[in-house]
Write an enzyme that holds these catalytic residues in place. Structure first.
Site, PDB file in Angstrom:
ATOM      1  N   GLU A 164       0.844  -1.199   0.000  1.00 55.33           N
ATOM      2  CA  GLU A 164       0.000   0.000   0.000  1.00 55.33           C
ATOM      3  C   GLU A 164       0.877   1.245   0.000  1.00 55.33           C
ATOM      4  O   GLU A 164       2.023   1.224   0.494  1.00 55.33           O
ATOM      5  CB  GLU A 164      -0.884  -0.024   1.263  1.00 55.33           C
ATOM      6  CG  GLU A 164      -1.794   1.195   1.387  1.00 55.33           C
ATOM      7  CD  GLU A 164      -2.936   0.995   2.374  1.00 55.33           C
ATOM      8  OE1 GLU A 164      -2.921   0.015   3.139  1.00 55.33           O
ATOM      9  OE2 GLU A 164      -3.856   1.840   2.363  1.00 55.33           O
ATOM     10  N   ASN A 220     -12.037  -1.583  -1.484  1.00 54.72           N
ATOM     11  CA  ASN A 220     -11.344  -2.127  -0.312  1.00 54.72           C
ATOM     12  C   ASN A 220     -12.122  -1.697   0.929  1.00 54.72           C
ATOM     13  O   ASN A 220     -12.454  -0.510   1.085  1.00 54.72           O
ATOM     14  CB  ASN A 220      -9.918  -1.570  -0.219  1.00 54.72           C
ATOM     15  CG  ASN A 220      -9.265  -1.914   1.119  1.00 54.72           C
ATOM     16  OD1 ASN A 220      -8.865  -3.050   1.341  1.00 54.72           O
ATOM     17  ND2 ASN A 220      -9.188  -0.947   2.022  1.00 54.72           N
ATOM     18  N   GLU A 221     -12.414  -2.629   1.778  1.00 53.09           N
ATOM     19  CA  GLU A 221     -13.084  -2.319   3.051  1.00 53.09           C
ATOM     20  C   GLU A 221     -14.178  -1.273   2.859  1.00 53.09           C
ATOM     21  O   GLU A 221     -14.227  -0.246   3.566  1.00 53.09           O
ATOM     22  CB  GLU A 221     -12.063  -1.878   4.120  1.00 53.09           C
ATOM     23  CG  GLU A 221     -11.082  -2.989   4.453  1.00 53.09           C
ATOM     24  CD  GLU A 221     -10.268  -2.762   5.729  1.00 53.09           C
ATOM     25  OE1 GLU A 221     -10.325  -1.668   6.321  1.00 53.09           O
ATOM     26  OE2 GLU A 221      -9.570  -3.720   6.142  1.00 53.09           O
ATOM     27  N   TYR A 241      -6.946  -9.065  11.223  1.00 50.30           N
ATOM     28  CA  TYR A 241      -5.635  -8.781  11.809  1.00 50.30           C
ATOM     29  C   TYR A 241      -5.547  -9.426  13.186  1.00 50.30           C
ATOM     30  O   TYR A 241      -6.524  -9.430  13.943  1.00 50.30           O
ATOM     31  CB  TYR A 241      -5.421  -7.269  11.941  1.00 50.30           C
ATOM     32  CG  TYR A 241      -5.107  -6.614  10.614  1.00 50.30           C
ATOM     33  CD1 TYR A 241      -3.806  -6.595  10.126  1.00 50.30           C
ATOM     34  CD2 TYR A 241      -6.110  -6.044   9.828  1.00 50.30           C
ATOM     35  CE1 TYR A 241      -3.494  -6.013   8.903  1.00 50.30           C
ATOM     36  CE2 TYR A 241      -5.819  -5.460   8.594  1.00 50.30           C
ATOM     37  CZ  TYR A 241      -4.505  -5.453   8.140  1.00 50.30           C
ATOM     38  OH  TYR A 241      -4.195  -4.894   6.924  1.00 50.30           O
ATOM     39  N   GLU A 277      -5.981  -9.401   3.519  1.00 49.60           N
ATOM     40  CA  GLU A 277      -5.228  -8.661   4.547  1.00 49.60           C
ATOM     41  C   GLU A 277      -5.211  -9.503   5.815  1.00 49.60           C
ATOM     42  O   GLU A 277      -6.275  -9.841   6.354  1.00 49.60           O
ATOM     43  CB  GLU A 277      -5.839  -7.283   4.835  1.00 49.60           C
ATOM     44  CG  GLU A 277      -5.582  -6.281   3.716  1.00 49.60           C
ATOM     45  CD  GLU A 277      -6.038  -4.863   4.031  1.00 49.60           C
ATOM     46  OE1 GLU A 277      -6.007  -4.481   5.217  1.00 49.60           O
ATOM     47  OE2 GLU A 277      -6.416  -4.160   3.084  1.00 49.60           O
ATOM     48  N   GLN A 287       2.194  -5.990   5.732  1.00 50.64           N
ATOM     49  CA  GLN A 287       2.391  -5.706   4.334  1.00 50.64           C
ATOM     50  C   GLN A 287       3.834  -6.046   3.977  1.00 50.64           C
ATOM     51  O   GLN A 287       4.616  -6.385   4.858  1.00 50.64           O
ATOM     52  CB  GLN A 287       2.073  -4.256   4.053  1.00 50.64           C
ATOM     53  CG  GLN A 287       0.607  -3.904   4.363  1.00 50.64           C
ATOM     54  CD  GLN A 287       0.163  -2.560   3.799  1.00 50.64           C
ATOM     55  OE1 GLN A 287       0.850  -1.925   3.018  1.00 50.64           O
ATOM     56  NE2 GLN A 287      -1.017  -2.108   4.212  1.00 50.64           N
TER      57      GLN A 287
HETATM   58  O1  AHR Z   1      -3.094  -2.539   6.246  1.00 49.21           O
HETATM   59  C1  AHR Z   1      -3.446  -1.315   6.810  1.00 49.21           C
HETATM   60  C2  AHR Z   1      -4.921  -0.997   6.624  1.00 49.21           C
HETATM   61  O2  AHR Z   1      -5.702  -1.938   7.302  1.00 49.21           O
HETATM   62  C3  AHR Z   1      -5.436  -1.071   5.210  1.00 49.21           C
HETATM   63  O3  AHR Z   1      -5.222   0.109   4.512  1.00 49.21           O
HETATM   64  C4  AHR Z   1      -6.903  -1.286   5.420  1.00 49.21           C
HETATM   65  O4  AHR Z   1      -7.497  -1.980   4.351  1.00 49.21           O
HETATM   66  C5  AHR Z   1      -6.981  -2.032   6.730  1.00 49.21           C
HETATM   67  O5  AHR Z   1      -7.899  -1.482   7.590  1.00 49.21           O
END
Ligand code: AHR
Length: 514
Positions: A48, A195-196, A262, A317, A366
């Site tokens: 990103e 995205n999201e 995450y 992600e 990332q």
């Molecule tokens: O990876 C960091 C951020 O986490 C990304 O931009 C987003 O898609 C997610 O919330």
């Protein structure tokens, strides 16, 4: 039923008395039952426009004092080539829904400078754009995965971007690409429609986004032999409602749907990447293991709407998210990476492999200098490989191999959120017939002897590598870049069809059976 019994029999909580005694566990590999291929895309990455990932990490520009190949940082490029990156997602993340691709083409000096409002207010000079990204993918041999701007862009912008990248015709966008120095169209397989969009991508409801997805996907055309694999924005974590609505309203029009999760122990106080105790380590592992339950439940929904298993689940992600390193820019998400992160990576791979019938891609967040990255760099030319990099490398033997189901019987421990098994593993057979097995000893303090039954596998030798270190919070620094690194593993023997390995505390091993 047999599997269930095994699982319950295995839930033996570690007693205080037994904590320091060597433990034992068994694994049975059902080598004759393998049917699913582990797609190499499960080893995918994410880049990103955030912090020093693109600018400084991947791209320094042709005029940089740092060694570079056409502007790409040479040392990083080589490390990524060694890693065999199968797919790279770009330009975001949240950045994707603010990105206007036409800002990033044409002579670099003429590209507009903007403020990256989402990530630290840094100046984005657009010197890394479509050409720079797609050329990087070609150099790495990686499939590009482009996420288009749905949140603040237009359908026309998306349609034209696809045409610019992939059309060979005598058309306005293809001609603009040629004028910018690229005659031949690129092949772009993966197209993320936003995205999201339930969050930073426009705060949409599932019902609304499903229609938006259908509209954008309609105008993302296939040009000249390029076949797009269209990815809908899927749920955040355990939002099963989002999955249900998307599969119901748009499932027949997508090739894949994403999932973001995450490993965060507390969103309001994420905690240090390097300073933590064993309890926090086990809590992290228990948060990681939640992936298993979510995959199972999301896949059950997908199975109802897509019984033929056509639509892929893409965990595009995933990874750990800790406090930013002291002294670094807020909003740049620069964090260190320890043996704990390595363990999180190994366990995630084991879970993705288990659900490989549906899980067709995963992209760790990332690739460089952001969150659970492979590589850390600094502006002085320093570069280090993280423990997570080493896991990706060790596990790469499973890319495109046949997944071999297995049953594990081991001690479990209370991880706070849930009980966690203290052993995790993956077995696979590659195209040449070689069986590889990766085994992790999750226990932070105690070695384990693991006996692995391999009926039907004719092997005499087991050779490979181990990743471990003195302490679970060990990590690599620019001063000491090889503190955590792989070493040849000498603790394996095979006798009468049983492979026995003795694993130090908090270690990960990958072996080839010959
Ligand atoms: O990876 C960091 C951020 O986490 C990304 O931009 C987003 O898609 C997610 O919330």
């Amino acid at each position: 039923m047999k599997k269930k019994l095994l699982l319950f029999a295995a839930v033996v909580m570690a007693s205080a008395a037994g904590l320091n005694a060597q433990k034992s566990a068994t694994i049975s590999v059902r080598a004759s039952e393998g049917t699913e291929i582990i797609p190499k895309e499960i080893y995918g990455h994410f880049a990103e426009h955030l912090g020093t990932l693109v600018y400084g990490g991947l791209w320094v520009g042709e005029g940089s004092a740092l060694p570079n190949v056409n502007g790409y940082r040479s040392d990083v490029l080589q490390a990524l080539k060694d890693l065999k990156v199968p797919v790279l997602r770009w330009p975001g993340g949240c950045f994707a829904d603010e990105y206007h691709w036409m800002d990033g083409i044409g002579p670099r000096a003429e590209r507009p400078k903007l403020v990256n409002t989402h990530w630290g207010g840094t100046v984005e000079d657009n010197s890394f754009g479509t050409h720079e990204f797609l050329n990087l993918c070609e150099m790495l041999g990686a499939e590009p995965y482009v996420s288009v701007n749905v949140g603040s862009g237009t359908v026309q912008e998306t349609a034209q971007w696809v045409e610019y990248m992939t059309s060979e015709g005598d058309s306005p966008m293809a001609n603009m690409r040629r004028a910018n120095g690229r005659e031949k169209a690129w092949k772009v397989k993966y197209l993320g429609i936003g995205n999201e969009n339930w969050g930073c991508g426009g705060n949409m409801r599932a019902e609304y986004y499903a229609d938006v997805y259908r509209r954008y996907a309609t105008y993302a055309r296939n040009y000249d032999g390029n076949r797009l694999y269209k990815v809908a924005v899927g749920p955040s974590e355990d939002d099963y409602h989002w999955m249900e609505v998307l599969m119901r309203e748009a499932g027949s029009r997508m090739n894949g749907i994403s999932l973001h999760y995450y490993t965060v122990t507390d969103w309001s106080a994420k905690g240090s990447a390097t300073q933590f105790d064993n309890d926090h380590y086990y809590y992290t592992i228990s948060r990681t293991r939640y992936m298993d339950e979510m995959l199972q439940k999301h896949i059950a929904i997908m199975d109802r709407y897509d019984p033929s298993n056509r639509v892929g689940l893409l965990v595009d992600e995933w990874g750990t998210w800790w406090d930013e390193e002291p002294g670094t820019v807020r909003g740049h998400l620069y964090q260190q990476n320890t043996m704990r992160d390595a363990m999180v990576a190994a366990l995630n791979f084991d879970m993705f492999h288990k659900y490989t019938r549906r899980v067709k891609m995963a992209n760790i967040a990332q690739i460089v200098n952001v969150l659970q990255s492979m590589i850390l760099t600094n502006a002085q030319g320093g570069m280090l490989l993280t423990p997570t990099y080493h896991v990706f490398k060790m596990y790469s033997v499973h890319q495109d191999a046949t997944y071999l189901p297995l049953d594990i019987s081991c001690d479990w421990i209370d991880g706070g959120q849930r009980a966690i098994p203290l052993v995790s593993a993956t077995a696979s057979r590659n195209a040449a017939g070689v069986v590889h097995i990766s085994v992790s000893n999750v226990d932070a303090t105690t070695p384990q002897t693991v006996s692995i039954n391999l009926p039907g596998v004719n092997a005499r030798n087991a050779t490979g590598e181990i990743l471990t270190s003195g302490a679970i919070n060990d990590h690599n620094t620019f001063e000491n870049p090889d503190k955590v690194k792989t070493a040849p593993f000498r603790g394996a023997r095979i006798e009468r069809g049983v492979l026995t390995v003795t694993l130090p505390a908090a270690s990960i091993v990958t072996l080839a059976l010959n």
